[in-house]
Design a protein around this motif. Structure first.
Motif, mmCIF file in Angstrom:
data_model
loop_
_atom_site.group_PDB
_atom_site.id
_atom_site.type_symbol
_atom_site.label_atom_id
_atom_site.label_comp_id
_atom_site.label_asym_id
_atom_site.label_seq_id
_atom_site.Cartn_x
_atom_site.Cartn_y
_atom_site.Cartn_z
ATOM 1 N N PRO A 43 -19.267 -4.035 1.805
ATOM 2 C CA PRO A 43 -19.696 -2.661 1.528
ATOM 3 C C PRO A 43 -20.915 -2.311 2.382
ATOM 4 O O PRO A 43 -21.462 -3.164 3.091
ATOM 5 N N PRO A 44 -21.374 -1.047 2.327
ATOM 6 C CA PRO A 44 -22.590 -0.670 3.061
ATOM 7 C C PRO A 44 -23.762 -1.589 2.716
ATOM 8 O O PRO A 44 -23.940 -1.977 1.563
ATOM 9 N N TYR A 45 -24.555 -1.906 3.729
ATOM 10 C CA TYR A 45 -25.633 -2.903 3.582
ATOM 11 C C TYR A 45 -26.646 -2.539 2.507
ATOM 12 O O TYR A 45 -27.248 -3.407 1.880
ATOM 13 N N ASP A 46 -26.851 -1.219 2.288
ATOM 14 C CA ASP A 46 -27.933 -0.799 1.391
ATOM 15 C C ASP A 46 -27.562 -0.827 -0.085
ATOM 16 O O ASP A 46 -28.364 -0.467 -0.938
ATOM 17 N N ILE A 105 -21.057 6.401 10.581
ATOM 18 C CA ILE A 105 -21.588 7.577 9.898
ATOM 19 C C ILE A 105 -20.372 8.333 9.375
ATOM 20 O O ILE A 105 -19.272 8.215 9.914
ATOM 21 N N TYR A 106 -20.569 9.111 8.328
ATOM 22 C CA TYR A 106 -19.486 9.871 7.705
ATOM 23 C C TYR A 106 -19.820 11.346 7.892
ATOM 24 O O TYR A 106 -20.887 11.806 7.475
ATOM 25 N N MET A 155 -17.481 3.864 2.884
ATOM 26 C CA MET A 155 -16.657 3.208 3.905
ATOM 27 C C MET A 155 -16.966 1.717 3.942
ATOM 28 O O MET A 155 -18.109 1.313 3.765
ATOM 29 N N ILE A 156 -15.947 0.953 4.186
ATOM 30 C CA ILE A 156 -16.130 -0.485 4.334
ATOM 31 C C ILE A 156 -16.703 -0.772 5.723
ATOM 32 O O ILE A 156 -16.455 -0.019 6.672
ATOM 33 N N GLU A 211 -24.670 -7.116 9.997
ATOM 34 C CA GLU A 211 -25.083 -5.821 9.439
ATOM 35 C C GLU A 211 -26.341 -5.923 8.591
ATOM 36 O O GLU A 211 -27.153 -4.992 8.541
ATOM 37 N N LEU A 212 -26.526 -7.046 7.900
ATOM 38 C CA LEU A 212 -27.714 -7.254 7.069
ATOM 39 C C LEU A 212 -28.282 -8.641 7.358
ATOM 40 O O LEU A 212 -28.205 -9.547 6.541
#
Length: 429
Positions: free
Chosen positions: A26-29, A145-146, A417-418, A51-52
């Motif tokens: 999933p998103p890093y945050d 980005i979305y 988004m994955i 990513e992280l």
């Protein structure tokens, strides 16, 4: 207007890396440290390591070394031909099975002042610094980005649907029950048509404001240091583009929880609210969301003020004119947002929680989960909570078009988004 182009995306070679379901995250945050370690233990090639990054004395440099190693091993490979990627997420929301489908492409970066790519939320500098350090080290975008676009005839969506009739190149269902699918479009005629579709469009950032501003900063950094020139790949950012009227587009509300106020008193709050709202005492939280949804459908500004023990108060704004008098400097779309009404009339005027306090989350916490908004008060962690209706997509468009930004945590596009299906190696033409 918006310029999009195909690119040779970097993807996992699953024959060497393993199943795609074990490589994405999933998103890093929104990932905890426990989750991060769990992804790595399941598969050492999980994208979370890039990513992280948290390994080594300099995690960003370590991420670069890992990236180079994976490339050399053939774990990550670039597409043979430039492509545009069709990405679909199938998910459950509000008890229904839905799907959202769009395209992933490189998009030419534009300053917000040009009015071509428009933001709708404020950002925090700390997150941008982290993302910039990662881009400097790796020269990559690992997540998209979305952004939304307007297409009244849905011509682009028709092309997207036509190009995704066959079996997807990648498909898996994650632990949240979201199914992710990716198709790769390399037909030059189809790509040319998709690119031409966007020539007269603006883009509205839905999610990823930090990443977009970071991409601008990175482009400027590269130019200033002689690392790139105008027209090079770092002038572009990988963006997921979705029709603003797509039937699968879902925006969740973000509820507010209040804590640690020294003089909190429910009756005092209600007295203050009665100046602006029709206040109705309610019992039992089972119907709170449906009660608010009915008022939402009627176009009213309504909130659930939850105080614990199953008791809540329905707050319905009496007259929108008060917002015109209170915030004349803002556009009408901004003044009439539910979050603007709640923040201005209740959190600021009655609670004394100013914008800086909100930004630093001193007395305010946010959650997209209704259950947390109720349970957090029930267990005494919070003094009260405010349950909101979702922001409408048209409101996001109108605020952005007015050149303004919403308060933080105004929107939560679902699903996220994955990360890991396709990446943008900026060094690859």
């Amino acid at each position: 207007m918006a310029e999009i182009k195909a690119f040779r995306g970097m993807r996992y070679n699953t024959e060497k890396a393993g199943e795609i379901s074990q490589l994405c995250c999933p998103p890093y945050d929104i990932i905890s440290e426990e989750q991060r370690l769990g992804y790595i233990s399941e598969n050492e090639y999980n994208i979370i390591r890039l990513e992280l990054p948290k390994e080594g004395e300099n995690p960003y440099q370590t991420a670069r070394e890992i990236l180079d190693m994976w490339r050399n091993r053939g774990v990550l490979v670039s597409e043979d031909k430039p492509a545009i990627y069709v990405y679909e997420e199938e998910f459950t929301a509000y008890g229904e099975r839905k799907s959202i489908k769009g395209i992933i492409a490189r998009v030419h970066l534009e300053e917000f002042e040009k009015g071509i790519i428009l933001p709708h939320e404020f950002t925090l500098s700390k997150a941008k610094e982290d993302r910039l350090n990662l881009m400097k080290a790796t020269n990559c975008n690992f997540s998209q980005i979305y952004a939304l676009y307007m297409d009244s005839e849905h011509t682009t969506l028709a092309t997207i649907d036509n190009e995704s009739k066959d079996t997807p190149k990648l498909e898996f269902t994650d632990g949240e029950g979201v199914t992710h699918r990716l198709w790769i479009v390399t037909n030059e005629n189809v790509i040319a048509k998709l690119c031409a579709d966007f020539a007269d469009r603006k883009l509205y950032i839905a999610d990823g404001h930090h990443r977009y501003e970071t991409a601008l900063n990175y482009r400027n950094y590269c130019r200033e240091n002689g690392l790139s020139k105008v027209g090079d790949p770092c002038d572009y950012q990988m963006i997921y583009l979705v029709d603003m009227e797509h039937p699968g587009l879902v925006v969740f509300p973000t509820h507010r929880l209040v804590r640690d106020l020294p003089d909190f008193n429910v009756e005092k709050v209600l007295d203050g609210c009665r100046e602006y709202f029709d206040v109705t005492e309610m019992n039992g939280t089972d119907n709170m969301e449906s009660e608010l949804a009915k008022l939402y459908d009627e176009g009213k500004k309504a909130f659930g003020f939850y105080v614990g023990n199953g008791k809540w108060y329905r707050l319905v704004l009496k007259n929108l004119d008060i917002m015109d008098k209170l915030l004349p400097e803002l556009s009408e779309p901004s003044r009439q947002l539910d979050v603007t009404v709640l923040h201005s009339l209740v959190l600021e005027r009655i609670f004394g929680i100013d914008k800086e306090n909100m930004a630093n989350q001193i007395n305010l916490t946010y959650t997209k989960f209704f259950s947390e908004a109720v349970e957090g008060v029930g267990n005494g962690k919070f003094q009260c909570s405010f349950v909101l209706n979702p922001t409408r997509v048209t409101e996001i468009r109108d605020v952005a078009a007015a050149g303004e930004k919403m308060p933080q945590k105004s929107t939560y596009f679902y699903p996220k988004m994955i990360t890991g299906m396709v990446m943008n190696d900026i060094g690859v033409e």
